[in-house]
Write an enzyme that holds these catalytic residues in place. Structure first.
Site, mmCIF file in Angstrom:
data_model
loop_
_atom_site.group_PDB
_atom_site.id
_atom_site.type_symbol
_atom_site.label_atom_id
_atom_site.label_comp_id
_atom_site.label_asym_id
_atom_site.label_seq_id
_atom_site.Cartn_x
_atom_site.Cartn_y
_atom_site.Cartn_z
ATOM 1 N N ASN A 193 -2.838 0.274 -3.967
ATOM 2 C CA ASN A 193 -2.818 -0.861 -3.056
ATOM 3 C C ASN A 193 -3.101 -2.121 -3.861
ATOM 4 O OD1 ASN A 193 -4.823 -2.787 -1.366
ATOM 5 N ND2 ASN A 193 -3.242 -1.956 -0.032
ATOM 6 N N VAL A 194 -2.319 -3.162 -3.618
ATOM 7 C CA VAL A 194 -2.619 -4.490 -4.159
ATOM 8 C C VAL A 194 -2.403 -5.493 -3.038
ATOM 9 C CG1 VAL A 194 -2.294 -4.133 -6.628
ATOM 10 C CG2 VAL A 194 -0.297 -4.519 -5.194
ATOM 11 N N HIS A 236 -20.368 11.904 4.162
ATOM 12 C CA HIS A 236 -20.718 13.024 5.029
ATOM 13 C C HIS A 236 -20.418 14.363 4.359
ATOM 14 C CE1 HIS A 236 -16.450 12.273 5.821
ATOM 15 N NE2 HIS A 236 -16.346 13.517 6.274
ATOM 16 N N HIS A 266 2.293 12.268 -0.986
ATOM 17 C CA HIS A 266 1.835 13.640 -0.763
ATOM 18 C C HIS A 266 2.913 14.596 -1.265
ATOM 19 C CE1 HIS A 266 -1.717 12.563 1.537
ATOM 20 N NE2 HIS A 266 -0.988 11.759 2.287
ATOM 21 N N SER A 288 0.846 -1.180 0.000
ATOM 22 C CA SER A 288 0.000 0.000 0.000
ATOM 23 C C SER A 288 0.882 1.231 0.000
ATOM 24 C CB SER A 288 -0.907 0.017 1.232
ATOM 25 O OG SER A 288 -1.759 1.142 1.227
ATOM 26 N N ARG A 297 1.252 -2.495 12.687
ATOM 27 C CA ARG A 297 2.088 -1.419 13.219
ATOM 28 C C ARG A 297 1.430 -0.072 12.924
ATOM 29 N NH1 ARG A 297 6.990 1.390 11.072
ATOM 30 N NH2 ARG A 297 8.267 1.991 12.847
ATOM 31 N N HIS A 330 -2.637 7.270 -4.508
ATOM 32 C CA HIS A 330 -2.712 6.098 -3.634
ATOM 33 C C HIS A 330 -2.802 4.857 -4.502
ATOM 34 C CE1 HIS A 330 -5.598 3.020 -2.092
ATOM 35 N NE2 HIS A 330 -4.732 2.986 -1.109
#
Length: 307
Positions: free
Chosen positions: A111-112, A178, A99, A95, A263, A109
């Protein structure tokens, strides 16, 4: 092909290496520091976290590999999949979040991941998931087209409707309910992928992982030298607040990591180093900041969009 988590892990270790090398080259001065960590609480596994701070291009970036296993799944995994209660499990994935300093360079971003769970004496339950998405602060149509064209290229060998399906899933997933707004311009998101069988599903996960740098680096290269000032920085910090809100309220990976004893420093490396909130603020009509809301935070067919 038999299910082989070692094969997946070895691919992900190599992917982490390749992505870090490509990002360091694009940054020019920054390098990734590395932490090897073991899972707390007597459970198994650990990971390899790499973080870049205060480079020429990236204010902060993290590329994290984790491989955790245990005898009981956290609530975030079993709430939607009650059949997983009581299973022992393994989860392995990469992941990353980048920035940038320059507000004209978008945050990105990716992720796999692979997940397998099993009860003694029963067949394993397994799946692949992942994707990548882009969060601009100032929008550029050619960047959006390039990002989504590359995402489609990752999907095309696997079927005519795969990109359309996983683009829509990304638009739906990276949405702040939201705020009633998307996090960015989307990309790809997939989960629970096993219907193709292990070999093809693994091939697809690799295609997504391998296309990430092709999607992101050209955008960084185009935008990293644009001049910017206090106005752009102020807006970037404000919009980063949306990123924080999504990761702490909705993101499945964050919840799974925290609940499974991962972690904390590695899990929260996705958060930006500086951020700002304002009460009841909205951009002035006709400004570049308003254009982000009016044009770019509107899910659309970016590949078909004209410049």
């Amino acid at each position: 092909m038999d299910i082989d988590i070692t094969l997946v892990r070895n691919y992900l270790l190599d992917l982490q290496d390749r992505i870090c090398a490509g990002l360091e080259k694009e940054d020019g001065s920054g390098t990734f520091s590395e932490d090897q960590w073991d899972r707390d609480g007597g459970e198994g596994g650990g990971g390899r976290t790499r973080v870049l701070n205060n480079g020429d291009v990236f204010e902060q970036g993290g590329v994290n590999l984790s491989h955790v296993y245990g005898d009981e799944l956290p609530a975030s995994a079993t709430q939607a999949r009650p059949e997983l209660a009581g299973c022992h499990f393994q989860a392995v994935g990469v992941s990353l979040v980048l920035h940038p300093h320059n507000p004209y360079v978008p945050t990105s971003h990716a992720n796999v991941r692979f997940f397998i769970a099993q009860k003694d004496g029963q067949d394993p339950i397994w799946w692949f998931g992942g994707g990548f998405d882009l969060t601009p602060y100032y929008g550029f149509t050619d960047d959006a087209k390039h990002w989504h064209t590359t995402a489609k290229a990752a999907c095309d060998p696997f079927g005519d409707n795969v990109y359309t399906k996983y683009k829509q899933w990304c638009d739906d997933y990276f949405f702040l309910k939201h705020r009633n707004e998307p996090r960015g311009i989307g990309g790809l998101f997939f989960d629970d992928l096993n219907e193709w069988g292990f070999e093809k599903s693994f091939d697809f996960m690799r295609s997504v992982g391998d296309h990430y740098l092709d999607a992101y680096r050209p955008i960084v290269a185009r935008r990293k030298d644009i001049e910017w000032g206090d106005r752009e920085r102020d807006f970037q910090l404000y919009r980063r607040g949306r990123y924080v809100e999504f990761n702490l309220v909705y993101d499945r990976g964050t919840l799974f990591g925290l609940q499974s004893g991962g972690r904390t420093e590695s899990i929260l490396m996705s958060l930006p180093p500086e951020v700002r909130w304002r009460y009841n603020w909205s951009p002035e009509a006709g400004t570049p900041e308003a254009e982000l809301y009016d044009v770019y935070l509107k899910p659309k067919d970016w590949i078909g969009e004209s410049d």
